[in-house]
Design an enzyme around this catalytic site. Structure first.
Site, mmCIF file in Angstrom:
data_model
loop_
_atom_site.group_PDB
_atom_site.id
_atom_site.type_symbol
_atom_site.label_atom_id
_atom_site.label_comp_id
_atom_site.label_asym_id
_atom_site.label_seq_id
_atom_site.Cartn_x
_atom_site.Cartn_y
_atom_site.Cartn_z
ATOM 1 N N TYR A 18 0.841 -1.193 0.000
ATOM 2 C CA TYR A 18 0.000 0.000 0.000
ATOM 3 C C TYR A 18 0.881 1.251 0.000
ATOM 4 O O TYR A 18 0.659 2.182 -0.781
ATOM 5 C CB TYR A 18 -0.930 -0.005 1.217
ATOM 6 C CG TYR A 18 -1.889 1.151 1.243
ATOM 7 C CD1 TYR A 18 -3.139 1.055 0.639
ATOM 8 C CD2 TYR A 18 -1.544 2.352 1.858
ATOM 9 C CE1 TYR A 18 -4.017 2.128 0.649
ATOM 10 C CE2 TYR A 18 -2.412 3.430 1.872
ATOM 11 C CZ TYR A 18 -3.646 3.307 1.269
ATOM 12 O OH TYR A 18 -4.509 4.385 1.270
ATOM 13 N N HIS A 22 1.664 4.208 -3.229
ATOM 14 C CA HIS A 22 1.371 5.637 -3.068
ATOM 15 C C HIS A 22 2.608 6.520 -3.222
ATOM 16 O O HIS A 22 2.487 7.747 -3.230
ATOM 17 C CB HIS A 22 0.741 5.903 -1.696
ATOM 18 C CG HIS A 22 -0.714 5.605 -1.660
ATOM 19 N ND1 HIS A 22 -1.208 4.330 -1.496
ATOM 20 C CD2 HIS A 22 -1.794 6.422 -1.773
ATOM 21 C CE1 HIS A 22 -2.526 4.374 -1.506
ATOM 22 N NE2 HIS A 22 -2.909 5.631 -1.673
ATOM 23 N N TYR A 41 -3.794 16.662 0.873
ATOM 24 C CA TYR A 41 -4.326 15.301 1.028
ATOM 25 C C TYR A 41 -3.260 14.439 1.704
ATOM 26 O O TYR A 41 -2.134 14.347 1.223
ATOM 27 C CB TYR A 41 -4.678 14.749 -0.342
ATOM 28 C CG TYR A 41 -5.500 13.485 -0.379
ATOM 29 C CD1 TYR A 41 -5.770 12.734 0.749
ATOM 30 C CD2 TYR A 41 -6.015 13.030 -1.583
ATOM 31 C CE1 TYR A 41 -6.530 11.574 0.689
ATOM 32 C CE2 TYR A 41 -6.770 11.877 -1.661
ATOM 33 C CZ TYR A 41 -7.023 11.154 -0.530
ATOM 34 O OH TYR A 41 -7.769 10.002 -0.597
ATOM 35 N N TRP A 76 -7.365 3.375 -10.601
ATOM 36 C CA TRP A 76 -6.635 3.329 -9.330
ATOM 37 C C TRP A 76 -7.319 2.362 -8.368
ATOM 38 O O TRP A 76 -6.656 1.568 -7.692
ATOM 39 C CB TRP A 76 -6.541 4.735 -8.741
ATOM 40 C CG TRP A 76 -5.846 4.781 -7.414
ATOM 41 C CD1 TRP A 76 -6.439 4.907 -6.186
ATOM 42 C CD2 TRP A 76 -4.446 4.689 -7.164
ATOM 43 N NE1 TRP A 76 -5.492 4.904 -5.189
ATOM 44 C CE2 TRP A 76 -4.254 4.774 -5.769
ATOM 45 C CE3 TRP A 76 -3.333 4.548 -7.983
ATOM 46 C CZ2 TRP A 76 -2.998 4.718 -5.178
ATOM 47 C CZ3 TRP A 76 -2.083 4.500 -7.390
ATOM 48 C CH2 TRP A 76 -1.928 4.578 -6.006
ATOM 49 N N TRP A 77 -8.643 2.443 -8.277
ATOM 50 C CA TRP A 77 -9.370 1.537 -7.384
ATOM 51 C C TRP A 77 -9.080 0.079 -7.742
ATOM 52 O O TRP A 77 -8.841 -0.741 -6.854
ATOM 53 C CB TRP A 77 -10.864 1.783 -7.471
ATOM 54 C CG TRP A 77 -11.353 3.060 -6.868
ATOM 55 C CD1 TRP A 77 -10.674 3.920 -6.046
ATOM 56 C CD2 TRP A 77 -12.647 3.609 -7.036
ATOM 57 N NE1 TRP A 77 -11.473 4.970 -5.704
ATOM 58 C CE2 TRP A 77 -12.686 4.814 -6.288
ATOM 59 C CE3 TRP A 77 -13.778 3.222 -7.738
ATOM 60 C CZ2 TRP A 77 -13.825 5.613 -6.231
ATOM 61 C CZ3 TRP A 77 -14.907 4.014 -7.686
ATOM 62 C CH2 TRP A 77 -14.923 5.203 -6.937
#
Length: 104
Positions: A18, A22, A41, A76-77
């Site tokens: 993860y 990113h 963000y 992306w999902w």
């Protein structure tokens, strides 16, 4: 500016993946976020519970919600769905958090 916070969950054995996915985030996705009024963000990890805490400053809820309809967000999902709890459309399961304190 609207301050938005939410939580998600990463699978315990997928934390490192993860983080790697990113860093860096896809440039196309970053452009979509910025073009839709997203600022500052951040995502934080609670390593004890595997909860992810997201925080973003957004210009409008309408622009924020429109991100989900973009092809790059949906791609992306799909790219991330094997790492975290997701919905049937591959979007991350997310719970909006209520603000209880703010100090500007």
């Amino acid at each position: 500016m609207i301050r938005k916070a939410f939580k998600m969950t990463v699978f315990p054995d997928k934390v490192e993946d993860y983080i790697k996915r990113h860093n860096p985030i896809w440039a196309e996705l970053e452009d979509v976020l910025k073009d839709h009024g997203v600022h500052n963000y951040s995502i934080f990890l609670d390593a004890e519970t595997y909860a992810l805490f997201g925080y973003a400053e957004i210009e409008s809820e309408e622009q924020w919600n429109a991100i989900a309809e973009t092809p790059i967000c949906q791609k992306w999902w799909t790219h991330m769905k094997d790492l975290m709890e997701t919905n049937a459309d591959d979007s991350p399961q997310s719970v909006e958090l209520k603000s209880v304190f703010y100090m500007p």
